[in-house]
Design a protein around this motif. Sequence first.
Motif, PDB file in Angstrom:
ATOM      1  N   ALA A  39      -2.815  -5.338 -19.562  1.00  0.00           N
ATOM      2  CA  ALA A  39      -4.123  -4.715 -19.747  1.00  0.00           C
ATOM      3  C   ALA A  39      -4.533  -3.900 -18.524  1.00  0.00           C
ATOM      4  CB  ALA A  39      -5.175  -5.789 -20.039  1.00  0.00           C
ATOM      5  N   THR A  40      -4.283  -4.435 -17.321  1.00  0.00           N
ATOM      6  CA  THR A  40      -4.693  -3.741 -16.098  1.00  0.00           C
ATOM      7  C   THR A  40      -3.874  -2.475 -15.878  1.00  0.00           C
ATOM      8  OG1 THR A  40      -5.304  -5.867 -15.103  1.00  0.00           O
ATOM      9  CG2 THR A  40      -5.076  -3.992 -13.618  1.00  0.00           C
ATOM     10  N   VAL A  41      -2.549  -2.566 -16.086  1.00  0.00           N
ATOM     11  CA  VAL A  41      -1.702  -1.382 -15.934  1.00  0.00           C
ATOM     12  C   VAL A  41      -2.093  -0.305 -16.946  1.00  0.00           C
ATOM     13  CG1 VAL A  41       0.659  -0.510 -16.184  1.00  0.00           C
ATOM     14  CG2 VAL A  41       0.240  -2.593 -14.892  1.00  0.00           C
ATOM     15  N   LEU A  56       0.828  -1.210   0.000  1.00  0.00           N
ATOM     16  CA  LEU A  56       0.000   0.000   0.000  1.00  0.00           C
ATOM     17  C   LEU A  56       0.864   1.261   0.000  1.00  0.00           C
ATOM     18  CD1 LEU A  56      -2.833  -1.054   2.489  1.00  0.00           C
ATOM     19  CD2 LEU A  56      -2.944  -0.912  -0.009  1.00  0.00           C
ATOM     20  N   MET A  57       1.991   1.226   0.728  1.00  0.00           N
ATOM     21  CA  MET A  57       2.921   2.360   0.728  1.00  0.00           C
ATOM     22  C   MET A  57       3.541   2.551  -0.653  1.00  0.00           C
ATOM     23  SD  MET A  57       4.832   1.858   4.422  1.00  0.00           S
ATOM     24  CE  MET A  57       6.044   3.122   4.033  1.00  0.00           C
ATOM     25  N   ILE A  58       3.870   1.447  -1.319  1.00  0.00           N
ATOM     26  CA  ILE A  58       4.427   1.517  -2.674  1.00  0.00           C
ATOM     27  C   ILE A  58       3.403   2.116  -3.630  1.00  0.00           C
ATOM     28  CG2 ILE A  58       5.130   0.101  -4.649  1.00  0.00           C
ATOM     29  CD1 ILE A  58       6.489  -1.783  -2.618  1.00  0.00           C
ATOM     30  N   LEU A  59       2.146   1.716  -3.472  1.00  0.00           N
ATOM     31  CA  LEU A  59       1.074   2.227  -4.323  1.00  0.00           C
ATOM     32  C   LEU A  59       0.898   3.730  -4.130  1.00  0.00           C
ATOM     33  CD1 LEU A  59      -1.013   1.245  -6.369  1.00  0.00           C
ATOM     34  CD2 LEU A  59      -2.622   0.927  -4.486  1.00  0.00           C
ATOM     35  N   LEU A  60       0.926   4.178  -2.876  1.00  0.00           N
ATOM     36  CA  LEU A  60       0.814   5.610  -2.581  1.00  0.00           C
ATOM     37  C   LEU A  60       1.999   6.374  -3.171  1.00  0.00           C
ATOM     38  CD1 LEU A  60      -0.833   7.779  -1.010  1.00  0.00           C
ATOM     39  CD2 LEU A  60       0.699   7.357   0.925  1.00  0.00           C
ATOM     40  N   ALA A  61       3.206   5.810  -3.024  1.00  0.00           N
ATOM     41  CA  ALA A  61       4.401   6.452  -3.563  1.00  0.00           C
ATOM     42  C   ALA A  61       4.348   6.536  -5.088  1.00  0.00           C
ATOM     43  CB  ALA A  61       5.655   5.686  -3.123  1.00  0.00           C
ATOM     44  N   ALA A  62       3.800   5.494  -5.721  1.00  0.00           N
ATOM     45  CA  ALA A  62       3.637   5.515  -7.182  1.00  0.00           C
ATOM     46  C   ALA A  62       2.741   6.676  -7.601  1.00  0.00           C
ATOM     47  CB  ALA A  62       3.051   4.189  -7.666  1.00  0.00           C
ATOM     48  N   TYR A  72       4.259  -3.064  -7.373  1.00  0.00           N
ATOM     49  CA  TYR A  72       2.988  -3.462  -6.760  1.00  0.00           C
ATOM     50  C   TYR A  72       2.299  -4.559  -7.572  1.00  0.00           C
ATOM     51  CZ  TYR A  72      -1.874  -3.267  -5.231  1.00  0.00           C
ATOM     52  OH  TYR A  72      -3.126  -3.603  -4.792  1.00  0.00           O
ATOM     53  N   MET A  73       2.131  -4.318  -8.868  1.00  0.00           N
ATOM     54  CA  MET A  73       1.375  -5.253  -9.708  1.00  0.00           C
ATOM     55  C   MET A  73       2.076  -6.610  -9.830  1.00  0.00           C
ATOM     56  SD  MET A  73      -1.553  -4.167 -10.662  1.00  0.00           S
ATOM     57  CE  MET A  73      -1.874  -5.374 -11.960  1.00  0.00           C
ATOM     58  N   SER A  74       3.405  -6.619  -9.755  1.00  0.00           N
ATOM     59  CA  SER A  74       4.140  -7.880  -9.847  1.00  0.00           C
ATOM     60  C   SER A  74       3.845  -8.795  -8.657  1.00  0.00           C
ATOM     61  CB  SER A  74       5.652  -7.606  -9.919  1.00  0.00           C
ATOM     62  OG  SER A  74       5.969  -6.919 -11.105  1.00  0.00           O
ATOM     63  N   SER A  75       3.432  -8.199  -7.548  1.00  0.00           N
ATOM     64  CA  SER A  75       3.063  -8.990  -6.376  1.00  0.00           C
ATOM     65  C   SER A  75       1.607  -9.440  -6.433  1.00  0.00           C
ATOM     66  CB  SER A  75       3.284  -8.171  -5.094  1.00  0.00           C
ATOM     67  OG  SER A  75       4.646  -7.876  -4.907  1.00  0.00           O
ATOM     68  N   ILE A  76       0.854  -8.902  -7.382  1.00  0.00           N
ATOM     69  CA  ILE A  76      -0.574  -9.220  -7.497  1.00  0.00           C
ATOM     70  C   ILE A  76      -0.844 -10.251  -8.590  1.00  0.00           C
ATOM     71  CG2 ILE A  76      -2.870  -8.261  -7.953  1.00  0.00           C
ATOM     72  CD1 ILE A  76      -1.549  -7.355  -5.299  1.00  0.00           C
TER      73      ILE A  76
END
Length: 238
Positions: free
Chosen positions: A164-166, A128-134, A151-155
């Motif tokens: 497609a999602t990115v 979540l911190m990585i997502l906020l920083a992005a 983030y997405m690589s962990s999902i």
Amino acid sequence: MMRTAGFFLILFITHILQALAGFGGTMLAMPPSILLVGADTAKAVLNMAAWALSLMIVGKEYRHINWKELIRVSAGMMIGMWIGMRIYEQFPLDVLLKVYGALILVIAVKNLFFQAEEEWQLPKPVLLMILLAAGIIHGMFVSGGALLVVYMSSITREKGEFRATVSAVWVVLDTVLMVTQIRSGLFTGENVRLMLWAMIPLAVSVLLGGWLHQRINQKLFSKLTYVLLIVSGGIALF
């Protein structure tokens, strides 16, 4: 004139990468583009280019979108974008550019020389911190892709879903940024002309990126990308 031609060349080369993988084009293009055409113009034109390219990808591959993650990522990054835009307004550009260049170098060097053989799952609070920083980086320089990739690589590890999602995330966020830029006066006559001319190299980069996607060794291409990111980060830093 030479600066404008150089800017279009950078846009063309870097957005081949964007068309191939769904990320990375703006991050690679931003530092030299700022030096060639200025920060505000670079942000406006590159945001429009990324939005148009991502929309093309989404139009073709919308069936692969992970809608749950699209909503989660868009919401988290929009919060970060608001913070990033406030930071951009308050701090000197040369300071921000050096911090940004250092961040690019760290990410590129890490991925080029210290990539683990097996991915490991990051804890949820860290993600979540990585997502906020992005989102913060995207709000400042329209290029939070590197951290979003972490983030997405962990999902998801499925290539089609990832791309497609990115790309769908960029459509959402870049639309928000575009509205903000219009309201702040960045869509000047000169910038709009640059955007229109930019559609020519952008269209060619989409075709070439799609062609390469079917033929090039992805691992080799990724290594070349990280080398180019090191060069790009070095330009911003020094």
